[in-house]
Design a protein around this motif. Sequence first.
Motif, short mmCIF file in Angstrom:
data_model
loop_
_atom_site.label_atom_id
_atom_site.label_comp_id
_atom_site.label_asym_id
_atom_site.label_seq_id
_atom_site.Cartn_x
_atom_site.Cartn_y
_atom_site.Cartn_z
N UNK A 102 0.83 -1.20 0.00
CA UNK A 102 0.00 0.00 0.00
C UNK A 102 0.86 1.25 0.00
N UNK A 103 1.97 1.21 0.73
CA UNK A 103 2.88 2.37 0.76
C UNK A 103 3.46 2.64 -0.62
N UNK A 104 3.81 1.57 -1.34
CA UNK A 104 4.34 1.74 -2.69
C UNK A 104 3.30 2.38 -3.61
N UNK A 105 2.05 2.03 -3.41
CA UNK A 105 0.99 2.53 -4.27
C UNK A 105 0.55 3.94 -3.89
N UNK A 106 0.51 4.22 -2.58
CA UNK A 106 0.00 5.51 -2.12
C UNK A 106 0.55 5.78 -0.72
N UNK A 107 1.73 6.36 -0.65
CA UNK A 107 2.38 6.61 0.64
C UNK A 107 1.51 7.50 1.52
N UNK A 108 1.07 8.65 1.00
CA UNK A 108 0.33 9.62 1.81
C UNK A 108 -0.98 9.04 2.33
N UNK A 109 -1.72 8.38 1.47
CA UNK A 109 -2.99 7.79 1.87
C UNK A 109 -2.81 6.67 2.88
N UNK A 110 -1.76 5.89 2.72
CA UNK A 110 -1.50 4.78 3.63
C UNK A 110 -1.17 5.28 5.02
N UNK A 111 -0.31 6.28 5.10
CA UNK A 111 0.06 6.84 6.40
C UNK A 111 -1.17 7.40 7.11
N UNK A 112 -2.03 8.07 6.36
CA UNK A 112 -3.25 8.63 6.95
C UNK A 112 -4.15 7.53 7.50
#
Length: 289
Positions: free
Chosen positions: A38-48
């Motif tokens: 998920x981090x590879x696909x969308x770092x910002x969204x995953x952290x949120x």
Amino acid sequence: MKKVSFLLMAALLGGLLILPACTQKKEIYLQLYSVRDDIKADYTGTIAKVAEMGYTGVETAGYADGQFYGLSPADFKKSIEEVGMEVLSSHTARPLADSVAATNWDEVWAWWDTAIQAHKEAGMKYIVTPWMPTPATLADLQAYCDYYNQIGEKCNAAGLRFGYHNHDFEFKEIEGQLMYDYMLNNTDPSKVFFQMDVYWVVKGGKDPVDYFNNYPGRFELLHIKDELELGRSGEVDFESIYNNAETAGAKYMIVEVERYTEGLTPFESVKESYDFLNDAPYVKASYSK
């Protein structure tokens, strides 16, 4: 009537005053390897999303060339703090040459100087080596112990702590010596702590609590892990581990989920593991205070 009203108001205020203590959020951290895809696909969204679940902070698994997940240390720190979490620790490693004697030490220490500075700028408290090649001889294992002591000394000077994270191969013998015990006995506690991965200790045929008792204070961080989501396998006695955390010297507990139950997304898996600890009566709000 005035007296009754006053007593009622006092009771209500008293209830409000004790409410925060009853609902105090537990300190539960996440190793971001748990949501690696998920981090590879969308770092910002995953952290949120990780922050929304309730996690207190993170341990990274994405350091390279002075950056974290492609961000500068300052930008990485900002990204974590903006969603209400804190930067705790990082997994990163620089193994020695296959033939330890052939190691280019100038390159090794230049690499560590860059890494330590980056971790300091990112606000890390800890750097953890997550893996090492299996040494062929006891002399090679001793070379790694010496190496880790030197890294730990450098980290201490920068205001960081350095540790080693186990898998299960450390519970095999080299020349009649159990690797994990040898490492504990041949590293300086003031320079090297051990981040015990409780699941891999169990898979290695050992009891985490036995190690807490035999080497008290050496396990500053714990990786709280199971075969899948926490509590699913029944193999790991999490209650006993938490009840003996003080003996271990544990200050921070970090969830890691490497494999997920079929049908669950990584986010669902990580949330289930958070809820398992958050709902467990034996898990205290904090171990760092």
